[in-house]
Write an enzyme that holds these catalytic residues in place. Sequence first.
Site, short mmCIF file in Angstrom:
data_model
loop_
_atom_site.label_atom_id
_atom_site.label_comp_id
_atom_site.label_asym_id
_atom_site.label_seq_id
_atom_site.Cartn_x
_atom_site.Cartn_y
_atom_site.Cartn_z
N SER A 175 45.63 -8.62 85.52
CA SER A 175 46.28 -8.95 84.25
C SER A 175 46.77 -7.65 83.61
CB SER A 175 45.29 -9.65 83.30
OG SER A 175 44.18 -8.81 83.03
N LYS A 176 47.59 -7.79 82.59
CA LYS A 176 48.22 -6.61 82.00
C LYS A 176 47.21 -5.69 81.33
CE LYS A 176 51.59 -3.91 80.96
NZ LYS A 176 52.13 -3.09 82.05
#
Length: 344
Positions: free
Chosen positions: A338-339
Amino acid sequence: MPDADQTLMFAEAAESAAAVARTLATNRDTLRELARDLRATPPAVVVTCARGSSDHAATYGKYLIETFVGVPVASAAPSVASVYESVVKTPAAPLCIAISQSGRSPDLLATVAAQKAAGARVVALVNDATSPLAEAADTVVPLMAGPEKSVAATKSYITALAALALLVAEWSGDERLRAAVDTLPDRLAAAWALDWSEVVDLLVDANNLFVIGRGLGFGVAQEAALKLKETCALHAEGFSAAEVRHGPMAIVGEGFPVLAFATSDNAGDGVREAAAEFAARGARVALADARADGGSHPPALADHPAIEPILTIQSFYRMANDLSVARGLDPDAPRHLSKVTRTL
């Protein structure tokens, strides 16, 4: 799968030149003032705090600071504060440089709090100037990369390198480095236009490889290896050209891929020597050699040796995006990632 020139990674990495122009314009006065303070009250040590791509930027900063200023730089282990809850003791007048895209990872924030409690001056290089990290810092250096939606960090990493180069240019008073930093936006645009398609051909069916650099180029070798894992599902390990000789080189033989980044200075000589040795064993070596100023395979641009790694990683990012798509992957959405990584 998207076409290679339609990914977010492509669009965001392509904007690095403009992002760096914003970084330099926004932070020049702040970093000049910080540099004056650091010259007036030199820190006994600099402690860096970062993870992932930001930690690779910190490696670049370590070589810059130790080479141009002579102050020792050490990397903080975030788990010391976040897991072990140990009290940090620092020398007099320490400087803590924290680097982050989001400025929200709990272990990063815990480490910065521990450094600040021990008396460190905290400088935050952060893309989100509204983040908790920015709020905790004594000096905020907004990276000005703009929104970065692809999981793979590109322009935020390059702006962190540019901010570190500007800080060290001002701190050291090195006019040649300062002039080179000023030309970075134009030089990044030229680096983005270079053709690294031969590296795509080399790695499209690969399973493992080494990425090697040395000195000021070591941090971008680490970053390139991470991006190959992240976007291309390719097992890549980043090594110093000196360290790779201490055991890892034993597995390099016929057909083994090696991607090498050589700066034009003496540190690059070690990379060139290692690349030649690996090629003599039958390894498939791609040497981006800044000394050749566009004439190597793949091409790399000659500049100030401290700036050449930034240009090389810009060329690499375009290639990594193309390689990811060529391997049937989406570089914007790596598996299991995920970011924002909220490490505790």
